[in-house]
Design a protein around this motif. Structure first.
Motif, PDB file in Angstrom:
ATOM      1  N   SER A  52       0.850  -1.189   0.000  1.00 56.55           N
ATOM      2  CA  SER A  52       0.000   0.000   0.000  1.00 56.55           C
ATOM      3  C   SER A  52       0.888   1.243   0.000  1.00 56.55           C
ATOM      4  CB  SER A  52      -0.899   0.012   1.236  1.00 56.55           C
ATOM      5  OG  SER A  52      -1.779  -1.080   1.226  1.00 56.55           O
ATOM      6  N   PRO A  53       0.683   2.165  -0.933  1.00 57.14           N
ATOM      7  CA  PRO A  53       1.541   3.346  -1.023  1.00 57.14           C
ATOM      8  C   PRO A  53       1.663   4.103   0.293  1.00 57.14           C
ATOM      9  CG  PRO A  53       0.081   3.227  -2.918  1.00 57.14           C
ATOM     10  CD  PRO A  53      -0.355   2.139  -1.981  1.00 57.14           C
ATOM     11  N   GLU A  54       0.576   4.134   1.068  1.00 60.07           N
ATOM     12  CA  GLU A  54       0.585   4.870   2.336  1.00 60.07           C
ATOM     13  C   GLU A  54       1.605   4.325   3.326  1.00 60.07           C
ATOM     14  OE1 GLU A  54      -3.143   5.508   0.194  1.00 60.07           O
ATOM     15  OE2 GLU A  54      -2.097   3.672   0.825  1.00 60.07           O
ATOM     16  N   TRP A  55       2.059   3.073   3.097  1.00 63.20           N
ATOM     17  CA  TRP A  55       3.072   2.482   3.970  1.00 63.20           C
ATOM     18  C   TRP A  55       4.492   2.717   3.471  1.00 63.20           C
ATOM     19  CZ3 TRP A  55       3.218   0.855   8.771  1.00 63.20           C
ATOM     20  CH2 TRP A  55       2.028   0.513   9.415  1.00 63.20           C
ATOM     21  N   SER A  56       4.641   3.387   2.330  1.00 65.92           N
ATOM     22  CA  SER A  56       5.983   3.678   1.840  1.00 65.92           C
ATOM     23  C   SER A  56       6.688   4.643   2.781  1.00 65.92           C
ATOM     24  CB  SER A  56       5.926   4.297   0.433  1.00 65.92           C
ATOM     25  OG  SER A  56       7.223   4.717   0.032  1.00 65.92           O
ATOM     26  N   THR A  57       7.967   4.469   2.931  1.00 68.29           N
ATOM     27  CA  THR A  57       8.749   5.355   3.808  1.00 68.29           C
ATOM     28  C   THR A  57       8.805   6.779   3.283  1.00 68.29           C
ATOM     29  OG1 THR A  57      10.771   4.678   2.653  1.00 68.29           O
ATOM     30  CG2 THR A  57      10.203   3.485   4.680  1.00 68.29           C
ATOM     31  N   ALA A 170       7.751  -8.117  16.684  1.00 64.35           N
ATOM     32  CA  ALA A 170       8.043  -8.203  15.251  1.00 64.35           C
ATOM     33  C   ALA A 170       6.809  -8.611  14.461  1.00 64.35           C
ATOM     34  CB  ALA A 170       9.181  -9.190  15.018  1.00 64.35           C
ATOM     35  N   GLU A 171       6.084  -9.590  14.960  1.00 65.44           N
ATOM     36  CA  GLU A 171       4.937 -10.101  14.221  1.00 65.44           C
ATOM     37  C   GLU A 171       3.762  -9.128  14.249  1.00 65.44           C
ATOM     38  OE1 GLU A 171       5.390 -12.347  12.302  1.00 65.44           O
ATOM     39  OE2 GLU A 171       6.833 -13.783  13.093  1.00 65.44           O
ATOM     40  N   GLU A 172       3.591  -8.392  15.340  1.00 62.53           N
ATOM     41  CA  GLU A 172       2.485  -7.436  15.431  1.00 62.53           C
ATOM     42  C   GLU A 172       2.651  -6.311  14.417  1.00 62.53           C
ATOM     43  OE1 GLU A 172      -0.292  -6.996  17.259  1.00 62.53           O
ATOM     44  OE2 GLU A 172      -0.168  -8.341  18.994  1.00 62.53           O
ATOM     45  N   VAL A 173       3.866  -5.781  14.286  1.00 63.42           N
ATOM     46  CA  VAL A 173       4.106  -4.695  13.333  1.00 63.42           C
ATOM     47  C   VAL A 173       3.855  -5.179  11.910  1.00 63.42           C
ATOM     48  CG1 VAL A 173       5.818  -3.105  12.397  1.00 63.42           C
ATOM     49  CG2 VAL A 173       5.744  -3.535  14.858  1.00 63.42           C
ATOM     50  N   LEU A 174       4.378  -6.361  11.580  1.00 63.30           N
ATOM     51  CA  LEU A 174       4.142  -6.939  10.260  1.00 63.30           C
ATOM     52  C   LEU A 174       2.659  -7.202  10.027  1.00 63.30           C
ATOM     53  CD1 LEU A 174       6.947  -9.599   9.634  1.00 63.30           C
ATOM     54  CD2 LEU A 174       6.450  -7.591   8.243  1.00 63.30           C
ATOM     55  N   ASP A 175       1.981  -7.647  11.058  1.00 57.80           N
ATOM     56  CA  ASP A 175       0.575  -8.004  10.938  1.00 57.80           C
ATOM     57  C   ASP A 175      -0.270  -6.815  10.493  1.00 57.80           C
ATOM     58  OD1 ASP A 175      -1.652 -10.018  11.590  1.00 57.80           O
ATOM     59  OD2 ASP A 175      -2.230  -8.296  12.807  1.00 57.80           O
ATOM     60  N   VAL A 176      -0.058  -5.674  11.129  1.00 57.11           N
ATOM     61  CA  VAL A 176      -0.866  -4.489  10.788  1.00 57.11           C
ATOM     62  C   VAL A 176      -0.569  -4.031   9.362  1.00 57.11           C
ATOM     63  CG1 VAL A 176      -1.350  -2.084  11.365  1.00 57.11           C
ATOM     64  CG2 VAL A 176      -1.081  -3.777  13.187  1.00 57.11           C
ATOM     65  N   MET A 177       0.691  -3.994   8.986  1.00 59.57           N
ATOM     66  CA  MET A 177       1.064  -3.639   7.614  1.00 59.57           C
ATOM     67  C   MET A 177       0.369  -4.548   6.611  1.00 59.57           C
ATOM     68  SD  MET A 177       5.155  -3.127   7.467  1.00 59.57           S
ATOM     69  CE  MET A 177       6.044  -1.885   8.386  1.00 59.57           C
ATOM     70  N   GLN A 178       0.508  -5.847   6.865  1.00 63.73           N
ATOM     71  CA  GLN A 178       0.050  -6.816   5.875  1.00 63.73           C
ATOM     72  C   GLN A 178      -1.468  -6.898   5.784  1.00 63.73           C
ATOM     73  OE1 GLN A 178       2.353 -10.292   7.093  1.00 63.73           O
ATOM     74  NE2 GLN A 178       3.861  -9.842   5.516  1.00 63.73           N
ATOM     75  N   ARG A 179      -2.167  -6.562   6.862  1.00 59.70           N
ATOM     76  CA  ARG A 179      -3.621  -6.493   6.785  1.00 59.70           C
ATOM     77  C   ARG A 179      -4.051  -5.413   5.803  1.00 59.70           C
ATOM     78  NH1 ARG A 179      -6.513  -9.213  10.760  1.00 59.70           N
ATOM     79  NH2 ARG A 179      -5.145 -10.252  12.260  1.00 59.70           N
ATOM     80  N   ASP A 180      -3.340  -4.305   5.807  1.00 60.22           N
ATOM     81  CA  ASP A 180      -3.638  -3.240   4.841  1.00 60.22           C
ATOM     82  C   ASP A 180      -3.298  -3.695   3.424  1.00 60.22           C
ATOM     83  OD1 ASP A 180      -4.528  -1.548   6.813  1.00 60.22           O
ATOM     84  OD2 ASP A 180      -2.713  -0.322   6.880  1.00 60.22           O
ATOM     85  N   TRP A 181      -2.143  -4.298   3.255  1.00 59.92           N
ATOM     86  CA  TRP A 181      -1.677  -4.684   1.916  1.00 59.92           C
ATOM     87  C   TRP A 181      -2.562  -5.750   1.297  1.00 59.92           C
ATOM     88  CZ3 TRP A 181       4.315  -5.451   2.918  1.00 59.92           C
ATOM     89  CH2 TRP A 181       4.833  -4.262   3.458  1.00 59.92           C
ATOM     90  N   MET A 182      -3.021  -6.722   2.096  1.00 56.06           N
ATOM     91  CA  MET A 182      -3.773  -7.842   1.520  1.00 56.06           C
ATOM     92  C   MET A 182      -5.165  -7.416   1.068  1.00 56.06           C
ATOM     93  SD  MET A 182      -4.655 -10.130   4.875  1.00 56.06           S
ATOM     94  CE  MET A 182      -6.077  -9.765   5.927  1.00 56.06           C
ATOM     95  N   ARG A 183      -5.663  -6.302   1.587  1.00 51.68           N
ATOM     96  CA  ARG A 183      -6.990  -5.811   1.203  1.00 51.68           C
ATOM     97  C   ARG A 183      -6.926  -4.758   0.104  1.00 51.68           C
ATOM     98  NH1 ARG A 183      -7.576  -5.213   7.237  1.00 51.68           N
ATOM     99  NH2 ARG A 183      -8.615  -7.106   7.983  1.00 51.68           N
ATOM    100  N   ASP A 184      -5.734  -4.333  -0.260  1.00 49.66           N
ATOM    101  CA  ASP A 184      -5.539  -3.207  -1.165  1.00 49.66           C
ATOM    102  C   ASP A 184      -5.429  -3.697  -2.609  1.00 49.66           C
ATOM    103  OD1 ASP A 184      -4.778  -0.891  -2.486  1.00 49.66           O
ATOM    104  OD2 ASP A 184      -3.433  -0.237  -0.888  1.00 49.66           O
TER     105      ASP A 184
END
Length: 304
Positions: A52-57, A170-184
């Motif tokens: 998701s672009p919004e997660w880009s640095t 580590a897994e919690e941070v990845l989890d939130v990112m990936q929830r956004d990405w998998m729905r995008d």
């Protein structure tokens, strides 16, 4: 076409005394083979983002506004590959810590069997991330040498709640990112499938990590809490700050010096990290792992 993957979160179910047994049952009913589920054969479609672009640095910076849409998509693909590579690095640490933790214990115990099941999951995830990064046309991104050596020390010395709480961070941070990405729908389909698989299976891992952390801290002394809280915070800082290497900017054809400067000052990205960790910080506080010294590292990592 990969079949639809269920979105039910095991970690949201009420915690029972037989956590490991329930997780083993869930794993038997809802686990995936990335070799079958992920579309590895279709060529990479460059019309999609890698995340998701919004997660880009760089999202929200002046530099992002200057990039062409093709450059933005290439950057997010490289950043997604970097996150995946960091995930592989930490999953290897996780596997070794869990094996060390159950070594010599009764293999008929369901908690030991769950640990072995989780290790098997992580092996599949690491291969899946590696194949995904290759399909995104990314090199094998690695953390800095110092970080790799710190990880070597951590996996050797960390024990008990420090190991499981660091896994959880580590897994919690990845989890939130990936929830956004998998729905995008802007994200390339095979990456969405990878994220889907990881979210579903990691929900079980996170539930177990929470349970183990609390169990092992039940009678912890003040000194033990202080030491373990510090270790977890340092590990969290190293993991989170290693997710996106500056090498992604060169790979995407950007001015590395400017990209690094603007990424470090990017308040939007910092806010995304903080919002993703609100639940995690509440858990660490309830486990008495948010001490004054540890808070400095979480703040430096923009997790709080």
């Amino acid at each position: 076409m990969a079949r639809h993957i269920a979105q039910r979160d095991v970690q949201d179910q009420p915690v029972e005394s037989d956590v490991a047994g329930r997780l083993l049952e869930s794993s038997a009913k809802l686990s995936y083979d990335p070799n079958v589920e992920v579309d590895w054969d279709t060529p990479l479609d460059e019309d999609f983002h890698g995340a998701s672009p919004e997660w880009s640095t760089l999202y929200g910076t002046a530099y992002w506004d200057e990039l062409t849409e093709a450059q933005r998509k290439e950057l997010t693909r490289q950043e997604a590959a970097s996150v995946a590579s960091t995930g592989i690095w930490f999953e290897m640490i996780l596997q070794q810590m869990m094996l060390r933790d159950v070594y010599g214990k009764d293999p008929t115990d369901e908690r030991v069997q769950w640990a072995l099941t989780e290790i098997a999951d992580e092996c599949r995830h690491s291969i899946m991330f590696a194949r995904g990064a290759r399909k995104l046309r990314a090199p094998a991104y690695r953390p800095r040498r110092l970080v790799v050596e710190l990880g070597r020390a951590f996996k050797t010395l960390a024990f008990g709640e420090a190991a499981y709480a660091a896994i959880l961070v580590a897994e919690e941070v990845l989890d939130v990112m990936q929830r956004d990405w998998m729905r995008d729908e802007r994200v390339v389909p095979f990456v969405r499938t990878i994220n889907n698989i990881h979210v579903v299976e990691e929900s079980r891992h996170m539930r177990f990590a929470r349970d183990e952390t609390l169990k092992r801290l039940e009678n912890a002394s003040w000194l033990r809490l202080q030491i373990q809280a510090f270790v977890v915070a340092v590990a969290s800082y190293v993991i989170v700050t290693s997710m996106v290497t500056e090498k992604v900017y060169a790979r995407a054809g950007l001015d590395v010096e400017r990209a690094v400067r603007e990424a470090k000052a990017n308040e939007h990205h910092k806010a995304m990290l903080r919002s993703s960790c609100s639940g995690l910080m509440e858990f660490l506080a309830s486990a008495r792992l948010l001490t004054k010294p540890s808070l400095r590292f979480y703040k430096r990592a923009n997790l709080i």
